[in-house]
Write a protein that holds these residues in place. Sequence first.
Motif, short mmCIF file in Angstrom:
data_model
loop_
_atom_site.label_atom_id
_atom_site.label_comp_id
_atom_site.label_asym_id
_atom_site.label_seq_id
_atom_site.Cartn_x
_atom_site.Cartn_y
_atom_site.Cartn_z
N ILE A 42 0.85 -1.19 0.00
CA ILE A 42 0.00 0.00 0.00
C ILE A 42 0.89 1.24 0.00
O ILE A 42 1.82 1.35 0.80
N SER A 43 0.59 2.18 -0.89
CA SER A 43 1.18 3.51 -0.83
C SER A 43 0.05 4.51 -0.71
O SER A 43 -0.92 4.46 -1.47
N VAL A 44 0.17 5.41 0.25
CA VAL A 44 -0.88 6.39 0.53
C VAL A 44 -0.34 7.80 0.34
O VAL A 44 0.73 8.14 0.86
N ALA A 45 -1.06 8.62 -0.41
CA ALA A 45 -0.67 10.02 -0.62
C ALA A 45 -1.83 10.73 -1.31
O ALA A 45 -2.69 10.10 -1.92
N ASP A 46 -1.82 12.04 -1.24
CA ASP A 46 -2.87 12.85 -1.86
C ASP A 46 -2.47 13.15 -3.30
O ASP A 46 -1.94 14.22 -3.61
N ILE A 47 -2.73 12.23 -4.20
CA ILE A 47 -2.20 12.35 -5.57
C ILE A 47 -2.91 13.42 -6.39
O ILE A 47 -2.36 13.92 -7.37
N ASN A 48 -4.14 13.79 -6.02
CA ASN A 48 -4.82 14.87 -6.75
C ASN A 48 -4.80 16.18 -5.99
O ASN A 48 -5.41 17.17 -6.43
N ALA A 49 -4.11 16.23 -4.85
CA ALA A 49 -3.87 17.45 -4.07
C ALA A 49 -5.16 18.14 -3.65
O ALA A 49 -5.21 19.37 -3.57
N ASP A 50 -6.18 17.35 -3.33
CA ASP A 50 -7.46 17.95 -2.92
C ASP A 50 -7.63 17.97 -1.40
O ASP A 50 -8.68 18.37 -0.90
N GLY A 51 -6.62 17.50 -0.67
CA GLY A 51 -6.69 17.51 0.79
C GLY A 51 -7.13 16.20 1.40
O GLY A 51 -7.27 16.11 2.63
N ASP A 95 3.75 17.83 -8.11
CA ASP A 95 2.76 16.75 -8.01
C ASP A 95 3.46 15.43 -7.70
O ASP A 95 4.68 15.33 -7.73
N LEU A 96 2.66 14.42 -7.39
CA LEU A 96 3.20 13.14 -6.91
C LEU A 96 3.20 12.09 -8.01
O LEU A 96 2.20 11.90 -8.72
N ASP A 97 4.30 11.39 -8.12
CA ASP A 97 4.50 10.35 -9.11
C ASP A 97 4.62 9.00 -8.40
O ASP A 97 4.71 8.93 -7.17
N ASN A 150 9.70 -9.79 -12.18
CA ASN A 150 10.24 -10.29 -13.43
C ASN A 150 10.07 -9.29 -14.57
O ASN A 150 9.74 -9.63 -15.69
N LYS A 151 10.31 -8.03 -14.25
CA LYS A 151 10.06 -6.97 -15.22
C LYS A 151 10.81 -5.71 -14.79
O LYS A 151 11.27 -5.60 -13.65
N GLU A 152 10.94 -4.74 -15.69
CA GLU A 152 11.47 -3.45 -15.30
C GLU A 152 10.41 -2.69 -14.49
O GLU A 152 9.23 -3.07 -14.52
N PRO A 153 10.78 -1.66 -13.77
CA PRO A 153 9.79 -0.92 -12.98
C PRO A 153 8.85 -0.13 -13.88
O PRO A 153 9.08 0.02 -15.08
N MET A 154 7.81 0.39 -13.28
CA MET A 154 7.02 1.44 -13.90
C MET A 154 7.41 2.76 -13.24
O MET A 154 7.55 2.83 -12.02
N VAL A 155 7.58 3.77 -14.05
CA VAL A 155 7.86 5.13 -13.57
C VAL A 155 6.69 5.99 -14.03
O VAL A 155 6.69 6.54 -15.13
N LEU A 156 5.67 6.03 -13.20
CA LEU A 156 4.40 6.67 -13.56
C LEU A 156 4.45 8.14 -13.18
O LEU A 156 4.37 8.52 -12.01
N VAL A 157 4.61 8.99 -14.19
CA VAL A 157 4.76 10.43 -13.99
C VAL A 157 3.40 11.12 -14.17
O VAL A 157 2.71 10.89 -15.17
N SER A 158 3.05 11.95 -13.22
CA SER A 158 1.76 12.63 -13.21
C SER A 158 1.86 14.00 -13.90
O SER A 158 2.89 14.67 -13.82
#
Length: 627
Positions: A408-417, A513-515, A522-530
Amino acid sequence: MWLILLLVFIPSILTAQSTASRRIVVPNPDDGADELTARAKTQTEHFSASKVFHDFHFSDQVATSGITFFQHPVADALQNFAVTHYDHGNAVAVADLDGDGLYDILFTNELGGNELFKNMGGGKFKNITADSGIALPGKVSIGAAFADIDNDGDQDLIITTIRGGDHLFENDGHSRFKDITKEAGINVVAHSISAMFFDYDRDGLVDLVICNVGRYTTDVVGPDGSYVAMRDAVSGHRFPERYEHSRIYKNLGSNKFKDVTEALGLQANMWNGDVSFGDVNGDGWPDLYFLNMQGDDHYFENQGGQSFVDKTKQVFPMTPWGSMGIKFFDYDNDGRMDLLITDMHSDMSHDVSTDDEKLKSEMRMSAAYLMTNGTSIFGNALYHNVGNGRFEEVSDRMGTETYWPWGISVADINADGWEDVFVTAGMGFPFRYGINSMLLNNRGEKFLDSEFILGIEPRRDGSTHSLSFELDCSKPITGVGKEACVGQSDKPQLWGTLSSRSSVIFDLDNDGDLDIVTNDFNKEPMVLVSNRAEKPPFNWLKIMLVGKKSNRNGLGAVVRIYSGDKTYFKSNDGKSGYQAQSVLPLYFGLGTATTVDRVEVDWPSGRKQVVSKKQPGNQSITVVEPE
């Protein structure tokens, strides 16, 4: 036991496809494609009537990021398809290792060595593993945690391994690490998986917890250098002699640690994969919650830094049976710490349709195998803190049930509080595709599935499968590979579904913003940029803590910010993803507000600090504890 039952269905699938082509795809990539399309449509329809901000998008930038890491599992986790805890994969952890204000990324690896990437700015990274000293080639590394163990201002590191010892590294401040394990007194060798730093006695030095799964390997070393798994590895919780107690080490200063597990009363029989801490009862002392992969979890209440008492049944009378990921956070902004736990193993008791993924498991395992006497929740658990040391379990009502979840990763990814939740998921070969979940917080009333509308799913530009491994059928083959070689004389390629294990959410390109970065199996990472920063209104505040009497990272501190009529509350625990702990600033989304009126910090030392000066949004501030 229950995983082995699934193998009954695999040979027929493999044999049916192996005579048709060198490329054998398990399961069929067309299976479930219609369901994914339907999910995307449903999410779009739900959000068309929602007030939750969702007009932004993630894109996978791994190809241009400079990150070249690839996770290599041991043979028993892939081509041998031994049902074992090796398939839990690896961690990803983040910290600013050289003090340049940019956050660097560590990926652990089962085979081939760990890799460290320096953040060069602008979303670009450089592999600095060769000079870092953290690779541990020849070791089966698993978990990682950063913290400043000696309060000298740089981030040190612990890496766990399977039967290769746990390795403590001191940072020289320039991203070069010295292995100080032996002189530090970290000497237990076990099936270690996760690690965490926290200051249990509030003496200003971070202490260390190591989570040990239990013995699931034999003493035979395979060709890849890993210990061969026991045939009944997933039944290990039924055998008392296989338990390996997790350990807690007290930081004595001068980079010396002492094992105080028994002295603190922290021994418990559990198949332990991860742990977190929080002040559950509000007395100012950090309590511990240990996950049990196969059985009851254990909550230990801190007795003034002198000992811990198991109070699981009084506070959490029912816990998930197959706990995997954990995070304390305040999901409804009421100023009280709630708790979310994911349960992966319960989902493996039988095949579940995509229509039922938001439901609890219909448990098919026997009571004799479960060994919990009716005290289990068979799925994720969201414990809502209702005050006075009481919790109510609200996962179904809040929409936090997911399928095949890991961390689990928790964060305010849309910055709405409001805090949002990202859950990594999937088993990979030879199971069907399982989605990663992004749960947007609808003002504390419900979490809304949003992974498809935000571009997180389906992964890899719409692909759900990749090459898992290649077999040489001219050589003796055992296990699932033997069936794949029926009718083949060359080297068939076996393709399986994509799956993620660990993740971390942070601002990797410093645009506010948060990425998201994952460590996939068995794979390369994902680097999900917002691209959230490009979509106004967009307001936020980052707070970095510097402890003086408290530990340097301020681990265990509680921060409240006041903006207009809104109050936001966060605890600094560094937990993000599975098997990992990072050192990152606390991120507060401000919604439409452009300023913060006041910042309050409750330090682990007991000191309470108020920053009364108004702070404009869209900046990073450092709060230093008064001496």
